[in-house]
Design a protein around this motif. Structure first.
Motif, PDB file in Angstrom:
ATOM      1  N   GLU A 282      -6.626  19.971  -0.918  1.00  0.00           N
ATOM      2  CA  GLU A 282      -6.049  19.989  -2.273  1.00  0.00           C
ATOM      3  C   GLU A 282      -4.984  18.897  -2.419  1.00  0.00           C
ATOM      4  N   LEU A 283      -4.123  18.764  -1.402  1.00  0.00           N
ATOM      5  CA  LEU A 283      -3.099  17.717  -1.450  1.00  0.00           C
ATOM      6  C   LEU A 283      -3.734  16.332  -1.445  1.00  0.00           C
ATOM      7  N   ALA A 284      -4.836  16.177  -0.718  1.00  0.00           N
ATOM      8  CA  ALA A 284      -5.530  14.893  -0.692  1.00  0.00           C
ATOM      9  C   ALA A 284      -6.029  14.517  -2.086  1.00  0.00           C
ATOM     10  N   ARG A 285      -6.620  15.462  -2.778  1.00  0.00           N
ATOM     11  CA  ARG A 285      -7.107  15.178  -4.130  1.00  0.00           C
ATOM     12  C   ARG A 285      -5.957  14.860  -5.081  1.00  0.00           C
ATOM     13  N   ALA A 286      -4.854  15.577  -4.941  1.00  0.00           N
ATOM     14  CA  ALA A 286      -3.695  15.319  -5.789  1.00  0.00           C
ATOM     15  C   ALA A 286      -3.108  13.935  -5.506  1.00  0.00           C
ATOM     16  N   ALA A 287      -3.056  13.533  -4.231  1.00  0.00           N
ATOM     17  CA  ALA A 287      -2.529  12.213  -3.882  1.00  0.00           C
ATOM     18  C   ALA A 287      -3.418  11.112  -4.416  1.00  0.00           C
ATOM     19  N   GLU A 288      -4.719  11.315  -4.355  1.00  0.00           N
ATOM     20  CA  GLU A 288      -5.644  10.318  -4.915  1.00  0.00           C
ATOM     21  C   GLU A 288      -5.401  10.160  -6.412  1.00  0.00           C
ATOM     22  N   GLN A 289      -5.238  11.267  -7.101  1.00  0.00           N
ATOM     23  CA  GLN A 289      -5.003  11.222  -8.540  1.00  0.00           C
ATOM     24  C   GLN A 289      -3.664  10.571  -8.865  1.00  0.00           C
ATOM     25  N   ALA A 290      -2.669  10.723  -7.987  1.00  0.00           N
ATOM     26  CA  ALA A 290      -1.337  10.161  -8.220  1.00  0.00           C
ATOM     27  C   ALA A 290      -1.267   8.667  -7.918  1.00  0.00           C
ATOM     28  N   GLY A 291      -2.311   8.109  -7.297  1.00  0.00           N
ATOM     29  CA  GLY A 291      -2.338   6.666  -7.089  1.00  0.00           C
ATOM     30  C   GLY A 291      -2.214   6.192  -5.658  1.00  0.00           C
ATOM     31  N   ALA A 292      -2.359   7.084  -4.690  1.00  0.00           N
ATOM     32  CA  ALA A 292      -2.267   6.667  -3.293  1.00  0.00           C
ATOM     33  C   ALA A 292      -3.445   5.780  -2.909  1.00  0.00           C
ATOM     34  N   ASP A 293      -3.196   4.885  -1.951  1.00  0.00           N
ATOM     35  CA  ASP A 293      -4.248   4.027  -1.409  1.00  0.00           C
ATOM     36  C   ASP A 293      -4.917   4.641  -0.192  1.00  0.00           C
ATOM     37  N   GLY A 294      -4.221   5.551   0.480  1.00  0.00           N
ATOM     38  CA  GLY A 294      -4.743   6.173   1.679  1.00  0.00           C
ATOM     39  C   GLY A 294      -4.010   7.455   1.959  1.00  0.00           C
ATOM     40  N   LEU A 295      -4.502   8.190   2.949  1.00  0.00           N
ATOM     41  CA  LEU A 295      -3.965   9.508   3.282  1.00  0.00           C
ATOM     42  C   LEU A 295      -3.586   9.557   4.754  1.00  0.00           C
ATOM     43  N   LEU A 296      -2.433  10.138   5.035  1.00  0.00           N
ATOM     44  CA  LEU A 296      -1.995  10.407   6.404  1.00  0.00           C
ATOM     45  C   LEU A 296      -2.208  11.900   6.653  1.00  0.00           C
ATOM     46  N   VAL A 297      -3.025  12.214   7.675  1.00  0.00           N
ATOM     47  CA  VAL A 297      -3.379  13.606   7.919  1.00  0.00           C
ATOM     48  C   VAL A 297      -3.013  13.965   9.356  1.00  0.00           C
ATOM     49  N   VAL A 298      -2.007  14.805   9.498  1.00  0.00           N
ATOM     50  CA  VAL A 298      -1.543  15.219  10.819  1.00  0.00           C
ATOM     51  C   VAL A 298      -2.479  16.292  11.376  1.00  0.00           C
ATOM     52  N   ALA A 299      -2.541  16.385  12.693  1.00  0.00           N
ATOM     53  CA  ALA A 299      -3.303  17.462  13.310  1.00  0.00           C
ATOM     54  C   ALA A 299      -2.757  18.809  12.840  1.00  0.00           C
ATOM     55  N   PRO A 300      -3.619  19.768  12.552  1.00  0.00           N
ATOM     56  CA  PRO A 300      -3.145  21.070  12.060  1.00  0.00           C
ATOM     57  C   PRO A 300      -2.267  21.763  13.105  1.00  0.00           C
TER      58      PRO A 300
ATOM     59  N   THR B  62       0.835  -1.190   0.000  1.00  0.00           N
ATOM     60  CA  THR B  62       0.000   0.000   0.000  1.00  0.00           C
ATOM     61  C   THR B  62       0.875   1.248   0.000  1.00  0.00           C
ATOM     62  N   VAL B  63       0.335   2.307  -0.552  1.00  0.00           N
ATOM     63  CA  VAL B  63       1.008   3.603  -0.570  1.00  0.00           C
ATOM     64  C   VAL B  63       0.097   4.600   0.129  1.00  0.00           C
ATOM     65  N   VAL B  64       0.577   5.124   1.252  1.00  0.00           N
ATOM     66  CA  VAL B  64      -0.162   6.115   2.030  1.00  0.00           C
ATOM     67  C   VAL B  64       0.562   7.447   1.888  1.00  0.00           C
ATOM     68  N   ALA B  65      -0.170   8.470   1.514  1.00  0.00           N
ATOM     69  CA  ALA B  65       0.442   9.766   1.241  1.00  0.00           C
ATOM     70  C   ALA B  65       0.126  10.752   2.351  1.00  0.00           C
ATOM     71  N   GLY B  66       1.149  11.378   2.893  1.00  0.00           N
ATOM     72  CA  GLY B  66       0.957  12.449   3.853  1.00  0.00           C
ATOM     73  C   GLY B  66       0.445  13.695   3.162  1.00  0.00           C
ATOM     74  N   VAL B  67      -0.653  14.242   3.668  1.00  0.00           N
ATOM     75  CA  VAL B  67      -1.245  15.439   3.061  1.00  0.00           C
ATOM     76  C   VAL B  67      -1.564  16.501   4.114  1.00  0.00           C
TER      77      VAL B  67
END
Length: 298
Positions: free
Chosen positions: A94-112, A79-84
């Motif tokens: 915006e980064l989440a949408r770009a990661a989805e388009q680039a082929g990520a399987d999931g998203l890592l989202v840190v607390a703001p 799996t490929v998880v992208a930090g956004v």
């Protein structure tokens, strides 16, 4: 409580460094080589553009290019998880949408981070990012870096969102982790290498490991031994990791710097970190190599 039969992103995930050229440019060939090496030697998931991946100093375009290149290199083997995660909700979406388009399987989202929002704002931030794509989310709780905790009660509420499925836990609050695990279906991944076995033993899904950049097979072997019922062996293997974990994660330098120093010494793609981080000095590199060799020596 036993680990999930099918963790959402695998069990042994590497918080992969981002290789750069000696001049500091993104090294996509190196990233593909390293990703293939990590998967071949035990990782079933790769987390890109996270803390260890130097996300604060890579551009949006570089982040997307890295995800696409690694996706191509590992195919369906991991799996490929992208930090956004950023301190800006709109930018994170915006980064989440770009990661989805680039082929990520999931998203890592840190607390703001930095702005230190209250918990209702933290919750709204995660919900907005989760609603931006069709990908599942890993919430990244690391208050030592962000300055804001994802409080257990906030996690309990967020667990009801259909795409919020996991937590990368760097909060150093083992009781809080067990509280959330006991009341939700969130998959908990240890984000601190010293907690890999402990969290797994109480039902965690696995780990997101910085140390796996250099010893992916050993990190996986700890979890494999536990799954096989060889709990004493799992404990021995975890304890044996201590010297390397301490050298890489608790000796005053970020894991990015120490991992890159070791990878360079092993002849694997790494390159220098980007400023403000600086490469490890010769004495530190020698100490890291000694800790690495200690781990591998029977």
């Amino acid at each position: 409580m036993t680990p999930p039969a099918t963790p959402p992103f695998g069990r042994t995930l590497c918080a992969m460094i981002t290789p750069f050229t000696p001049a500091g440019a993104l090294d996509l060939d190196g990233a593909q080589h390293l990703a293939d090496h990590l998967v071949t030697h035990g990782c079933d998931g790769l987390v890109l553009n996270g803390t260890t991946g130097e996300s604060p100093t890579t551009t949006d375009a570089e982040k997307s290019s890295l995800v696409a290149a690694v996706r191509q290199a590992v195919g369906a083997r991991a799996t490929v998880v992208a930090g956004v995660g950023t301190s800006d909700t709109r930018h994170s979406a915006e980064l989440a949408r770009a990661a989805e388009q680039a082929g990520a399987d999931g998203l890592l989202v840190v607390a703001p981070y930095y702005s230190r929002p209250p918990q209702d704002a933290v919750e709204a931030h995660f919900r907005e990012v989760a609603d931006a794509t069709g990908l599942p989310l890993v919430l990244y709780d690391i208050p030592a870096r962000t300055g804001v905790r994802i409080e257990p009660d906030t996690l309990l509420r967020l667990a009801g969102h259909p795409r919020i499925v996991a937590v990368k836990d760097c909060a150093n609050d083992f009781l809080a982790a067990q509280k959330v695990m006991s009341r939700t279906d969130l998959a908990y991944y240890a984000g601190c290498d010293e907690h890999n076995l402990a969290l797994y033993a109480v039902g965690g899904a696995g780990c997101v490991s910085t140390v796996a950049n250099v010893v992916p097979g050993h990190v996986r072997a700890v979890l494999d031994a536990f799954d096989a019922g060889a709990t004493a062996r799992a404990a021995r293997l975890q304890r044996r990791s201590t010297v390397l974990i301490e050298a890489m994660m608790a000796d005053g330098l970020p894991g990015t710097v120490t991992a890159k120093a070791l990878l360079t010494g092993l002849g694997l793609p790494a390159g220098p970190p980007r400023p403000p981080l600086r490469p490890a000095g010769p004495a530190t590199a020698d100490a890291l190599r000694s800790a690495y060799e200690h781990l591998l020596t029977p």
